[in-house]
Scaffold this motif. Structure first.
Motif, mmCIF file in Angstrom:
data_model
loop_
_atom_site.group_PDB
_atom_site.id
_atom_site.type_symbol
_atom_site.label_atom_id
_atom_site.label_comp_id
_atom_site.label_asym_id
_atom_site.label_seq_id
_atom_site.Cartn_x
_atom_site.Cartn_y
_atom_site.Cartn_z
ATOM 1 N N THR A 404 -2.139 1.100 6.971
ATOM 2 C CA THR A 404 -2.104 1.247 8.428
ATOM 3 C C THR A 404 -2.711 0.035 9.113
ATOM 4 N N GLY A 407 -0.503 -3.002 9.295
ATOM 5 C CA GLY A 407 0.635 -2.964 10.199
ATOM 6 C C GLY A 407 1.844 -2.245 9.655
ATOM 7 N N ALA A 408 1.707 -1.504 8.572
ATOM 8 C CA ALA A 408 2.844 -0.785 8.013
ATOM 9 C C ALA A 408 3.187 0.419 8.881
ATOM 10 N N HIS A 409 4.480 0.712 8.991
ATOM 11 C CA HIS A 409 4.966 1.857 9.760
ATOM 12 C C HIS A 409 5.782 2.770 8.851
ATOM 13 N N ALA A 410 6.040 3.952 9.357
ATOM 14 C CA ALA A 410 6.821 4.915 8.588
ATOM 15 C C ALA A 410 8.182 4.334 8.232
ATOM 16 N N ASP A 412 8.637 1.881 6.071
ATOM 17 C CA ASP A 412 8.506 0.540 5.492
ATOM 18 C C ASP A 412 8.430 0.639 3.965
ATOM 19 N N TRP A 427 7.302 4.310 2.715
ATOM 20 C CA TRP A 427 6.003 4.870 3.065
ATOM 21 C C TRP A 427 6.133 5.884 4.183
ATOM 22 N N GLU A 428 5.513 7.021 3.989
ATOM 23 C CA GLU A 428 5.449 8.060 5.010
ATOM 24 C C GLU A 428 3.983 8.336 5.296
ATOM 25 N N PRO A 429 3.429 7.783 6.354
ATOM 26 C CA PRO A 429 2.003 7.991 6.638
ATOM 27 C C PRO A 429 1.705 9.430 7.023
#
Length: 477
Positions: A404, A407-410, A412, A427-429
């Motif tokens: 997070t 800068g990673a987003h759902a 990515d 990735w699924e935060p």
């Protein structure tokens, strides 16, 4: 046929760790008695150890592939797998271990010195070891880790106690052939010796090794001829013996100038100034050779050299030479400082070391670190529960928080590990992990203790009094 090898490329592979076992204890009147899967065994290490009885790398030249045994998988009834056997490879004293790029990994000096070149993989945990208060019956186990290995280069620098140095065709190979049982190639042309020849000499109670190595010529210290191949082997020898040809057929050469030339090359190479020197005037069986030896001997002794006269053909002066060298070798061994205990270098981790790094590479967030990569290798991705356990471990390590911040987003792409064996996923935060999932994962109501009879009656009474309860039982007409 190759009889002496001083440099080999070795392919080593440590043993793989055994897989853990996922098993449930079963017995009469207790079909589900809890998890009892054992852990896998550790894979065997590949270790180099200095052995004074080994003087060459010839065995590894013929058999360059070496592998330790794997650990055995775990079994039910809490039986752990057997550990793999370690593979111990003896090497000569003075062996230098390098990687394929030429960087030194270890300099092995001293009897008993060890270096692990391949670390065996850890055994995977069985489901009995993975059970906890909230995960009472794990339906998975961890894979064993693969053993480490790769290509290394072994380079021998310590060849012998005594090194014979001199011009090509000075008679070095002939001398070693009569002083020991070595059978080097002997011919009447220069550079007959292309690789070092090693022999063992016994003089009274002293046993020492003597080496005949390729001849030196002017410019050897810069790599001309076989100079560098030779000079590498005299770096750690105790005694240097100048073999001077007293019957050379070349008009522009004489023993004194040959000695000066060789000494200049040794000086340019460096690091050999403290070695004791001995001069052997060879080929005195030839009349002119004996006359020349008598002429130059006083000059050599005036320079401080201990001079021996010998003839490999006539076997003249060999006993005096062998015992004289034995005396010098014994003094050098006695003066050699005692080897210190192998030092262990401890490099503590930094206080702020998270145990992993995250970098963005062409739109992919790559996670690198010992723990995340090891956990990925241990995971059975065909088992959803095992994948959830991996998610819990990564979350507790702080990987999700770090992604997070990076800068990673759902959606990515996130890769764990290097390109060759990386695991890539979208990735699924904020997915359920940690305590939220541990409250339900692995629970089995059949393993819970039965409730008291009074509690069961109250539960049935509450169900009957529930106004929203739907009755669909069968009723007679």
């Amino acid at each position: 046929m190759t009889t002496f090898v001083d440099r080999v490329e070795l392919h080593v592979a440590a043993g793989n760790g055994g897989h853990g076992c996922a098993s449930v204890h079963r017995e009469k009147f207790k079909p589900l008695g809890g998890p009892d899967g054992g852990n896998g065994g550790r894979g065997g290490d590949v270790t180099l150890v200095v052995d004074q009885s080994v003087t060459t790398l010839l065995d590894y030249h013929h058999s360059p592939h070496r592998k330790a045994t794997n650990g055995q998988p775990g079994a039910g009834d809490n039986r752990s797998g057997k550990d793999g056997m370690d593979l111990v490879l003896p090497v000569p004293d003075g062996t230098v271990v390098l990687d394929t790029k030429g960087d030194v990994l270890a300099d092995m000096v001293g009897e008993g010195t060890t270096y692990v070149v391949g670390e065996g993989g850890r055994g995977g945990l069985g489901n009995a070891a993975l059970a906890s208060a909230r995960r009472k019956a794990p339906g998975f186990a961890l894979y064993g880790e693969p053993g480490k290995g790769g290509d290394i280069v072994l380079e021998l620098k310590t060849v012998a106690d005594v090194a014979l140095v001199g011009y090509p065709s000075a008679g070095k190979s002939s001398l070693i052939s009569v002083l020991s049982a070595a059978k080097p190639k002997i011919a009447d042309y220069p550079f007959t010796t292309l690789v070092p020849n090693l022999g063992v000499v016994t003089a009274g109670a002293t046993v020492y090794t003597i080496a005949d190595v390729p001849g030196l010529i002017p410019g050897a210290s810069q790599g001309r001829g076989l100079g560098l191949e030779f000079l590498r082997h005299v770096e750690r020898c105790s005694v240097l013996v100048h073999v001077l040809d007293t019957a050379t057929l070349e008009s522009d050469r004489d023993p004194i100038s040959d000695l000066d030339t060789i000494e200049e090359e040794l000086k340019l190479y460096g690091g050999l100034e403290d070695r004791p020197r001995v001069v052997v005037l060879n080929k005195i069986d030839i009349p002119d050779g004996q006359d020349l030896a008598d002429m130059i001997r006083p000059d050599l002794e005036a320079r401080g050299y201990r001079v021996f006269e010998a003839s490999a053909v006539a076997h003249t002066g060999l006993k005096e030479l062998s015992f004289g060298l034995a005396e010098i070798v014994s003094k050098a061994r006695a003066a050699k400082p005692k080897q210190e205990t192998t030092r262990v270098v401890i490099r503590p981790k930094a206080v702020n070391d998270a145990g992993f790094t995250i970098t963005e590479e062409e739109g992919v967030y790559r996670v690198r670190g010992e723990k995340p990569e090891r956990w990925v290798r241990q995971t059975d991705f065909s088992n959803d529960e095992a994948v959830g356990y991996l998610a819990d471990r990564l979350s507790r390590l702080g990987v999700e928080t770090a992604l997070t911040k990076a800068g990673a987003h759902a959606g990515d792409a996130v890769a764990i590990g290097d390109d060759e064996d990386a695991v890539v996923f979208d990735w699924e935060p904020m997915t359920m992990a940690g305590a939220e999932m541990l409250g339900r994962r692995g629970e089995d109501h059949r393993l819970e203790a039965p409730r008291p009879a009074e509690q069961r009656r109250r539960d049935r009474s509450a169900e009957r009094d529930d106004p929203e309860r739907e009755y669909d039982e069968f009723k007679p007409f």
